[in-house]
Design an enzyme around this catalytic site. Sequence first.
Site, short mmCIF file in Angstrom:
data_model
loop_
_atom_site.label_atom_id
_atom_site.label_comp_id
_atom_site.label_asym_id
_atom_site.label_seq_id
_atom_site.Cartn_x
_atom_site.Cartn_y
_atom_site.Cartn_z
N GLY A 175 0.81 -1.21 0.00
CA GLY A 175 0.00 0.00 0.00
C GLY A 175 0.84 1.26 0.00
O GLY A 175 2.03 1.22 -0.35
N GLY A 191 5.15 4.63 -8.98
CA GLY A 191 5.94 3.42 -9.21
C GLY A 191 5.07 2.17 -9.15
O GLY A 191 5.19 1.26 -9.99
N HIS A 192 4.15 2.12 -8.18
CA HIS A 192 3.24 0.96 -8.08
C HIS A 192 2.31 0.92 -9.29
O HIS A 192 2.00 -0.15 -9.81
CB HIS A 192 2.39 1.06 -6.82
CG HIS A 192 3.16 0.96 -5.54
ND1 HIS A 192 3.42 2.05 -4.74
CD2 HIS A 192 3.74 -0.10 -4.92
CE1 HIS A 192 4.11 1.67 -3.69
NE2 HIS A 192 4.33 0.38 -3.77
N GLN A 218 8.21 -9.00 7.87
CA GLN A 218 9.40 -8.46 7.21
C GLN A 218 9.94 -7.20 7.88
O GLN A 218 10.87 -6.59 7.38
CB GLN A 218 9.14 -8.23 5.72
CG GLN A 218 8.18 -7.11 5.37
CD GLN A 218 7.86 -7.09 3.89
OE1 GLN A 218 7.09 -7.90 3.39
NE2 GLN A 218 8.46 -6.17 3.14
N ASP A 246 13.84 -2.52 -5.66
CA ASP A 246 14.23 -3.51 -4.65
C ASP A 246 14.87 -4.68 -5.39
O ASP A 246 14.30 -5.77 -5.48
CB ASP A 246 13.00 -3.97 -3.87
CG ASP A 246 12.39 -2.84 -3.07
OD1 ASP A 246 13.00 -2.42 -2.08
OD2 ASP A 246 11.31 -2.36 -3.46
O1 PAF Z 1 7.99 -4.69 -2.05
C1 PAF Z 1 7.03 -4.74 -1.25
O2 PAF Z 1 6.15 -3.88 -1.22
C2 PAF Z 1 6.94 -5.91 -0.28
O3 PAF Z 1 8.20 -6.31 0.15
C3 PAF Z 1 6.15 -7.12 -0.85
C4 PAF Z 1 6.85 -7.72 -2.06
C5 PAF Z 1 4.75 -6.68 -1.24
C6 PAF Z 1 6.04 -8.21 0.21
O4 PAF Z 1 5.41 -7.76 1.35
#
Ligand code: PAF
Length: 285
Positions: A31, A36-37, A61, A152
């Site tokens: 979210g 970029g998303h 994470q 990433d």
């Molecule tokens: O890149 C992200 O936003 C997160 O690391 C992902 C891949 C959605 C996993 O929670």
Amino acid sequence: MQRVETTAALRALLKQWRQSGDRIAFVPTMGDLHAGHLALVKEARQHAERVVVSIFVNPLQFGENEDFDHYPRLLERDSEKLKAVGVDLLFSPPVAEVYPNGLQGVVRVDVPTISSILCGASRPGHFSGVATVVSKLLNMVQPDCAVFGEKDFQQLLVIKKLVSDLCFSSEIIGVPTCREIDGLAMSSRNRYLTDSQRQQAPMLNQALQKAKKAVTGASLVDFQKIAEQATISLNKSGFKVDYFEVRRAADLAKPMRDNDEFVILVAAWLGSARLIDNVRVPIPR
Ligand code: PAF
């Protein structure tokens, strides 16, 4: 755009679409969506009739001192953005749906070696948290393909390796980093920059571009020296460099002069923001 929060509801919809012969592309996110998303969604659309986006802030994470509790949760705003770009389905499960037996003792997916270097060295357990949730989400959605950003870059390689080793059938697609006009990589973390830090932040990408020239320019290239010079210069400019490294692009191993492609990666603190960026360096032979 449809919205679901449970795996059962997700699977019921996906089953209908698959029965009509539609391909499914998947974009997992946490979210706080930015351009970029939306570029990931656009790419997903090129590969499938149906695009599914997940929004799930994954507790596994985040390290103990990281910003899980304060991570922006802007579901309604994000949902409007996804609707506007024609996403078919938003999956936003609560934590208990993804971790039905809690986090304690949860089965974890660990991608060895690559998970413990660079960002993995500074953020122990981070990539295991990513690999675990991505495995779960891929099992829930079972998409034909899943799309991730190359910003990433280490995460992308971790995911490619887990998909290959665990025989997931989804194709993994990487999308080049989206940048602001001054070259700064788009990131949710940019919100933590003050105005003056925001002015400084593009120096990260400039340092990468300079290092790229040095890697491609010299016949007897000294990778370590290039990285050291960039680190010194960024630290002098107010960054606190976590790492600046030239690596083999295929697996982030130490670089060798005869490699076909390198990647230069940086992670650095600017105030309270930990910024990451990278540049690929293909070597024409
Ligand atoms: O890149 C992200 O936003 C997160 O690391 C992902 C891949 C959605 C996993 O929670």
